[in-house]
Design a protein around this motif. Structure first.
Motif, PDB file in Angstrom:
ATOM      1  N   ASP A 153     -48.527   2.197 -31.610  1.00  0.00           N
ATOM      2  CA  ASP A 153     -48.460   3.007 -30.479  1.00  0.00           C
ATOM      3  C   ASP A 153     -48.674   2.186 -29.043  1.00  0.00           C
ATOM      4  O   ASP A 153     -48.629   2.643 -28.132  1.00  0.00           O
ATOM      5  N   SER A 154     -49.209   1.051 -29.633  1.00  0.00           N
ATOM      6  CA  SER A 154     -49.347  -0.134 -28.340  1.00  0.00           C
ATOM      7  C   SER A 154     -49.600  -1.436 -28.977  1.00  0.00           C
ATOM      8  O   SER A 154     -50.109  -1.457 -30.230  1.00  0.00           O
ATOM      9  N   LEU A 155     -49.123  -2.447 -28.449  1.00  0.00           N
ATOM     10  CA  LEU A 155     -49.400  -3.796 -28.857  1.00  0.00           C
ATOM     11  C   LEU A 155     -50.070  -4.721 -27.959  1.00  0.00           C
ATOM     12  O   LEU A 155     -49.962  -4.346 -26.691  1.00  0.00           O
ATOM     13  N   VAL A 195     -46.338  -3.436 -24.426  1.00  0.00           N
ATOM     14  CA  VAL A 195     -46.973  -4.862 -24.879  1.00  0.00           C
ATOM     15  C   VAL A 195     -47.965  -5.184 -23.970  1.00  0.00           C
ATOM     16  O   VAL A 195     -47.338  -5.471 -22.648  1.00  0.00           O
ATOM     17  N   SER A 196     -49.334  -5.412 -24.180  1.00  0.00           N
ATOM     18  CA  SER A 196     -50.309  -5.913 -23.146  1.00  0.00           C
ATOM     19  C   SER A 196     -50.476  -7.571 -23.423  1.00  0.00           C
ATOM     20  O   SER A 196     -50.816  -7.669 -24.594  1.00  0.00           O
ATOM     21  N   VAL A 197     -50.587  -8.155 -22.412  1.00  0.00           N
ATOM     22  CA  VAL A 197     -51.002  -9.546 -22.667  1.00  0.00           C
ATOM     23  C   VAL A 197     -52.750  -9.758 -22.278  1.00  0.00           C
ATOM     24  O   VAL A 197     -52.980  -9.293 -21.292  1.00  0.00           O
ATOM     25  N   ILE A 198     -53.498  -9.919 -23.348  1.00  0.00           N
ATOM     26  CA  ILE A 198     -54.872 -10.191 -23.330  1.00  0.00           C
ATOM     27  C   ILE A 198     -55.320 -11.702 -23.965  1.00  0.00           C
ATOM     28  O   ILE A 198     -55.134 -11.675 -25.204  1.00  0.00           O
ATOM     29  N   VAL A 220     -56.606  -0.775 -23.231  1.00  0.00           N
ATOM     30  CA  VAL A 220     -55.375  -0.354 -24.131  1.00  0.00           C
ATOM     31  C   VAL A 220     -55.426   0.625 -24.966  1.00  0.00           C
ATOM     32  O   VAL A 220     -54.787   1.583 -25.284  1.00  0.00           O
ATOM     33  N   TYR A 221     -56.835   0.683 -25.763  1.00  0.00           N
ATOM     34  CA  TYR A 221     -57.314   1.977 -26.517  1.00  0.00           C
ATOM     35  C   TYR A 221     -57.316   3.279 -25.806  1.00  0.00           C
ATOM     36  O   TYR A 221     -56.560   4.124 -26.160  1.00  0.00           O
ATOM     37  N   LEU A 222     -57.695   3.446 -24.722  1.00  0.00           N
ATOM     38  CA  LEU A 222     -57.824   4.595 -23.789  1.00  0.00           C
ATOM     39  C   LEU A 222     -56.362   5.247 -23.436  1.00  0.00           C
ATOM     40  O   LEU A 222     -56.165   6.175 -23.623  1.00  0.00           O
ATOM     41  N   ALA A 223     -55.595   4.106 -23.287  1.00  0.00           N
ATOM     42  CA  ALA A 223     -54.089   4.481 -22.648  1.00  0.00           C
ATOM     43  C   ALA A 223     -53.293   5.023 -23.782  1.00  0.00           C
ATOM     44  O   ALA A 223     -52.214   5.457 -23.635  1.00  0.00           O
ATOM     45  N   ALA A 224     -53.590   4.520 -25.039  1.00  0.00           N
ATOM     46  CA  ALA A 224     -52.685   4.619 -26.222  1.00  0.00           C
ATOM     47  C   ALA A 224     -52.540   6.117 -26.537  1.00  0.00           C
ATOM     48  O   ALA A 224     -53.614   6.784 -26.656  1.00  0.00           O
ATOM     49  N   LYS A 225     -51.234   6.489 -26.880  1.00  0.00           N
ATOM     50  CA  LYS A 225     -51.055   7.852 -27.258  1.00  0.00           C
ATOM     51  C   LYS A 225     -50.236   7.737 -28.622  1.00  0.00           C
ATOM     52  O   LYS A 225     -49.331   6.960 -28.530  1.00  0.00           O
TER      53      LYS A 225
END
Length: 424
Positions: free
Chosen positions: A173-175, A197-200, A393-398
């Protein structure tokens, strides 16, 4: 948040940099107030009699380390069968411990708000547990099989790994990727129907990598390479450049710290380039030993041809070691040429020689660049910053609506011709 992290590496079971990454992330998330459960494994080659499943709490993290099942699989020989067996044991343990067992009638099952998978080896249990608990699945893709093989996956095992990576990416659901280059690689390989996709960037705890000023050099300079001895790490290119470096800086030596499948072939390369007496292969080096090598070296050289991030560069920068690195992947993002280190193009032997000569030719400038690199670490690569961004990212993931998917499209062109010492 209640966060279930799934990883095939977690101390004391550490295979490479992934284990250290997950450990730092989990402990920092716990320190920031999140309820963390780590689902991981006992050591390879054990069983439920010698090493039963454990449920402990260390540094604020609840660690459920599942026992290996008794069927005989070896990772090197039966990689996919071994991985599937590990995943099966993870699912059973996760369901039994988190959702099934209750010590008292009043005790409620522990239900996560999100599942976080680290790399393809835990795809099956992470996907299954996220589906069972009906919560978002966040996955960090640390590297790809195609990336390690110049963009192509021709062997049966390569194709299997690639297909599992694609499945994990599309089921998530999110990368998260550790660099912009890895984000582009994941999008190119597994897109177009991917989640955000988030860059961290990876983090570093500079307290464990103490700084030391460069010693006044009284003898020939010593170069250092630290990392896995695999083709994509480019050590063969550094060995090819060493004779050129020694022509302008006589007596220069290279210390190689690490193990891998290409060690025997790399030793042959030292004979081919007539630098056998100038190169030391130390094998595995413990933490304190590696810090000592970084404190002593005139420069650390990281000639990677493929590098999702390059955590060794951060570790070396923290100790004050001058950086000479390729621009491959994340290394090119972590090190700014002439500002925090010197860089060269991947696979460019002449470029390696030129950059190393420049570093050795002006030790004062090298020390200045090293100091700038260390200052940058505390601003951009702290684990508290990494944990805060990951929690975002966790909070935004649905949880997305799932649809049936067909088999992936796998690059079928044979691998480019490579050196005889390179494994599949």
């Amino acid at each position: 948040m209640r966060i279930l992290i799934v990883s095939w590496e977690y101390p004391p079971v550490v295979v490479g940099g992934l284990g250290r990454h997950v450990h730092h992330l989990a402990t920092e998330l716990a320190a920031q107030g999140h309820d963390i459960v780590m689902l991981t494994r006992r050591p390879t080659g054990t069983d439920a009699v010698s090493h039963p499943t454990t449920d402990t709490r260390v540094d604020g993290v609840r660690i459920i380390a599942t026992a290996e099942d008794p069927p005989e699989f070896e990772f090197g020989r039966d990689m996919m069968a071994w991985t599937l067996a590990m995943g099966h044991s993870f699912v059973r343990t996760g369901l039994r411990v988190l959702a099934g067992e209750r010590n008292t009638p009043e005790q409620q099952p522990w239900v996560p708000d999100v599942v976080h998978a680290h790399d393809w080896l835990v795809a099956h249990p992470a996907i299954a547990l996220a589906e069972f608990f009906d919560v978002p699945l966040v996955s960090t893709i640390h590297a790809t099989e195609a990336g390690r093989h110049s963009g192509w996956v021709s062997g049966p095992t390569n194709r299997q790994v690639h297909s599992v990576e694609w499945w994990l990416a599309t089921e998530s659901d999110s990368l998260i990727t550790c660099s912009a280059s890895m984000r582009d690689e994941v999008t190119r390989l597994f897109g177009p129907d991917l989640p955000d996709v988030s860059v961290i960037h990876n983090g570093i705890d500079i307290r464990t990598w103490p700084f030391a000023p460069r010693p006044v050099r009284s003898g020939p300079p010593e170069l250092l390479f630290a990392g896995r001895l695999e083709y994509e790490k480019g050590v063969q290119d550094l060995l090819a450049a060493l004779p050129r470096i020694r022509r302008t800086h006589p007596g220069t030596t290279l210390t190689v710290a690490g193990t891998g499948t290409q060690q025997e072939w790399l030793v042959e390369q030292t004979r081919r380039h007539r630098v056998t007496k100038a190169v030391r292969f130390l094998g595995a080096v413990d933490h304190q030993g590696l810090v000592g090598l970084m404190h002593r070296c005139a420069a650390i050289v990281l000639p990677s041809r493929y590098e999702p991030f390059g955590i060794v560069a951060l570790e070396a920068a923290a100790t004050g070691a001058p950086l000479v690195v390729s621009t491959a992947g994340g290394l090119g993002e972590a090190v700014t040429d002439t500002t925090t280190g010197l860089t060269f193009d991947p696979g460019d032997v002449a470029g390696i020689a030129t950059a190393v000569r420049a570093a050795l030719g002006d030790s004062a400038a090298a020390a200045t660049r090293a100091a700038r690199a260390r200052d940058r670490l505390t601003e951009e690569f702290s684990w508290s910053e990494v944990a805060e961004r990951t929690a975002g990212v966790y909070l935004a993931a649905k949880r997305r609506v799932r649809h049936p998917v067909g088999r992936p499209s796998i690059p079928e062109r044979p691998l480019p011709e490579r050196d005889p010492g390179q494994s599949d």
